[in-house]
Motif scaffolding. Structure first.
Motif, PDB file in Angstrom:
ATOM      1  N   ARG A   1     -90.539   6.328 -47.766  1.00  0.00           N
ATOM      2  CA  ARG A   1     -91.349   7.625 -47.735  1.00  0.00           C
ATOM      3  C   ARG A   1     -90.542   8.721 -46.523  1.00  0.00           C
ATOM      4  O   ARG A   1     -90.519  10.072 -46.826  1.00  0.00           O
ATOM      5  CB  ARG A   1     -92.725   7.424 -47.355  1.00  0.00           C
ATOM      6  CG  ARG A   1     -93.639   7.025 -48.343  1.00  0.00           C
ATOM      7  CD  ARG A   1     -94.837   6.393 -47.888  1.00  0.00           C
ATOM      8  NE  ARG A   1     -95.577   5.836 -48.794  1.00  0.00           N
ATOM      9  CZ  ARG A   1     -96.634   5.091 -48.615  1.00  0.00           C
ATOM     10  NH1 ARG A   1     -97.145   5.013 -47.321  1.00  0.00           N
ATOM     11  NH2 ARG A   1     -97.161   4.516 -49.682  1.00  0.00           N
TER      12      ARG A   1
ATOM     13  N   GLN B   1     -95.376  10.628 -51.830  1.00  0.00           N
ATOM     14  CA  GLN B   1     -95.758   8.922 -51.392  1.00  0.00           C
ATOM     15  C   GLN B   1     -96.460   8.190 -52.441  1.00  0.00           C
ATOM     16  O   GLN B   1     -96.433   6.964 -52.335  1.00  0.00           O
ATOM     17  CB  GLN B   1     -96.706   9.201 -50.406  1.00  0.00           C
ATOM     18  CG  GLN B   1     -98.244   9.667 -50.414  1.00  0.00           C
ATOM     19  CD  GLN B   1     -99.375   8.535 -50.815  1.00  0.00           C
ATOM     20  OE1 GLN B   1     -99.008   7.234 -50.527  1.00  0.00           O
ATOM     21  NE2 GLN B   1    -100.460   8.882 -51.151  1.00  0.00           N
TER      22      GLN B   1
ATOM     23  N   THR C   1     -96.331  11.573 -42.498  1.00  0.00           N
ATOM     24  CA  THR C   1     -96.077  10.220 -42.822  1.00  0.00           C
ATOM     25  C   THR C   1     -97.169   9.322 -41.875  1.00  0.00           C
ATOM     26  O   THR C   1     -97.626   8.220 -42.482  1.00  0.00           O
ATOM     27  CB  THR C   1     -94.908   9.942 -42.261  1.00  0.00           C
ATOM     28  OG1 THR C   1     -94.367  10.483 -40.955  1.00  0.00           O
ATOM     29  CG2 THR C   1     -93.635  10.645 -43.313  1.00  0.00           C
TER      30      THR C   1
END
Length: 520
Positions: free
Chosen positions: A179, A171, A436
């Protein structure tokens, strides 16, 4: 030098377009164009402006490291019956070879990640590779079960960083809108390779013995370590709060921003000699207490705690099945041969082929669609819908796994094989959502909050998997599995209130934890 992939995309320049400081809500689209978040700089050390090829080499190296770490720490299921034969009369204790690694992977995260946070990612990675090789040699040359267990525990300390450090560095070198698919490629490469090794592991052990199973991965890790030393650049880079929201770093006028973009496209040449340095940044060890403070704060934030429980529950189900499927399939009435067990785990190749388009690219497509509908304003909660399919598949198939394990005469071995691989697919879904969503929600707290999830789930899954044998003896395979999937299902349903109330919780958590300083 090849240009970075930041061309043809516009940088937002209006501070009013962004969300609250540190709460992850940002203006991702403006006038139909994607905004670069974080904002790249003209600093040649900025990992965001690295060339495309160097980023892909970086991603492949990290994926390869994670692959060997996963196989060594938790991929022993297919060869476990052969290892048990080396320790007659110690079968119960030998289960520690399967269960303790998840515990020590969690401990490894707690020990190493603060140093990655304060001293840089590259030195922690390189030390982990050396320790992984040394511990692997220890396991290969162990002369007793106790020594073997101890070696695997040390090896798992080194392997544990792959869980939190890998997604964190990914990231850091890619933008927000990339991402989902880049983490997806990381998991895809990692697990495709692991699936191949699962298949060949039984043949390796049949031909060479389990000690050279370790030997093969020791050689492979040494090669990965060499490539890492040569090509793995430092991804730690200090960014301001404004940069993490996609706001301009140097100027506020559009014309000036365009000049910045042009300058970033042709960055000052980087020195490979400087990239080879173990320490590319000045260590700030005094910030280690700050890291642990932020880590403890993560346990108090409802959304991070939920991600921890969700990941831990699904990992626990997978570890449960990984520890039991070989014994079930080799026993009557199924009677699988030892060599065929590797093909059972090859189902994870199918998981990855489904996973990459559905959960990785699908995640980025979902957030782009929902962001466009929300007038270009991105919310991290847009990552949550992708968990629906893997959880449903995992829960249903795991119930059949428990039934087939308890009553094998009534079921086909496909119930065990599909159930085992479906539980892994469900864990992949929980994993990518956890990574995420946590990173996007709290970009200024990504490192400690990833440790909360990765280390915490290791502890939870250890508790669940360590209780496997007692639970089977008490309530059987079927009810043990029912209890665990009920927990997974309830936690998955909590995604609904998280989706609704997540934005408010993020604003509250950002204010409460003081998440408004520059990220490290």
């Amino acid at each position: 030098m090849e240009k970075s992939d930041i061309t043809h995309v516009e940088i937002a320049n209006d501070a009013s377009l962004s969300g609250h400081p540190g709460d992850g809500q940002v203006k991702l689209m403006r006038d139909g164009e994607v905004v670069l978040i974080p904002t790249p700089t003209s600093d040649p050390r900025d990992p965001l402006t690295r060339s495309v090829w160097s980023k892909w080499v970086f991603l492949v190296i990290v994926s390869a490291w994670s692959c060997t770490a996963v196989v060594l720490a938790s991929g022993m299921g297919s060869i476990f019956t052969s290892i048990l034969a080396s320790y007659p009369g110690q079968e119960a204790r030998a289960n520690d070879l399967m269960t303790y690694p998840t515990l020590f992977m969690g401990i490894g995260n707690l020990i190493a990640m603060p140093f990655a946070f304060t001293c840089g990612r590259r030195p922690v990675f390189l030390v982990s590779m050396v320790l992984l090789v040394v511990a692997g040699i220890w396991c290969q040359c162990s002369t007793s079960l106790g020594s073997h267990i101890a070696g695997r525990n040390i090896m798992s300390l080194a392997a544990g960083q792959s869980e939190a450090l890998s997604p964190m560095v990914i990231q850091e070198i890619f933008f927000l809108h990339e991402r989902g698919r880049k983490v997806g490629w990381f998991i895809f490469i990692q697990n495709i390779a692991a699936g191949v090794f699962f298949v060949v592991s039984t043949y390796m052990v049949s031909s060479w013995g389990w000690r050279w199973w370790y030997g093969f991965f020791n050689i492979m890790n040494a090669v990965i370590g060499i490539f890492a030393f040569l090509f793995l650049f430092e991804s730690k880079f200090d960014r301001t709060e404004e940069a993490m929201r996609g706001e301009p770093v140097l100027n506020s006028k559009i014309a000036e921003h365009q000049a910045v973009v042009e300058e970033v496209e042709e960055p000052t040449p980087r020195s490979w000699k400087n990239d080879l340095k173990p320490f590319s940044t000045k260590p700030t060890l005094r910030e280690i207490p700050t890291f642990y403070k932020q880590l403890l704060q993560g346990f108090c934030i409802p959304t991070i705690l939920w991600l921890l429980l969700l990941n831990g529950a699904h990992l626990g189900v997978y570890i449960f099945q990984a520890a039991t499927f070989a014994g079930i399939l080799t026993a009557p009435p199924f009677g699988f041969s030892f060599e065929s067990l590797g093909y059972v785990q090859a189902g994870q190749l199918v998981d990855c082929l489904v996973f990459l388009p559905l959960l990785a690219y699908g995640s980025d497509l979902v957030i782009k669609h929902l962001t466009a509908r929300n007038d270009g304003l991105y919310k991290p909660e847009y990552r949550l819908p992708v968990i629906i399919i893997p959880v449903i598949v995992g829960v249903i198939c795991s119930v059949f796994y428990g039934q087939a394990a308890a009553h094998p005469e009534r079921y086909s071995p496909a119930a065990i094989i599909i159930g085992y691989n479906a539980s892994y697919f469900a864990f992949l879904g929980a994993n990518i959502v956890g990574i995420t969503y946590a990173v996007d929600s709290f970009p200024l707290r990504a490192a400690p909050f990833l440790v909360v999830i990765c280390a915490g789930r290791g502890f939870i899954s250890f508790g669940l998997s360590y209780a496997t044998l007692p639970a089977i003896k008490t309530v059987g395979y079927d009810w043990t599995m029912v209890i665990e999937v009920i927990i997974c299902g309830v936690l998955a349903l909590m995604a609904i209130p998280v989706y609704v109330f997540g934005p408010r919780l993020r604003v509250w958590a950002g204010a409460w934890s003081g998440g408004s300083e520059a990220t490290k």
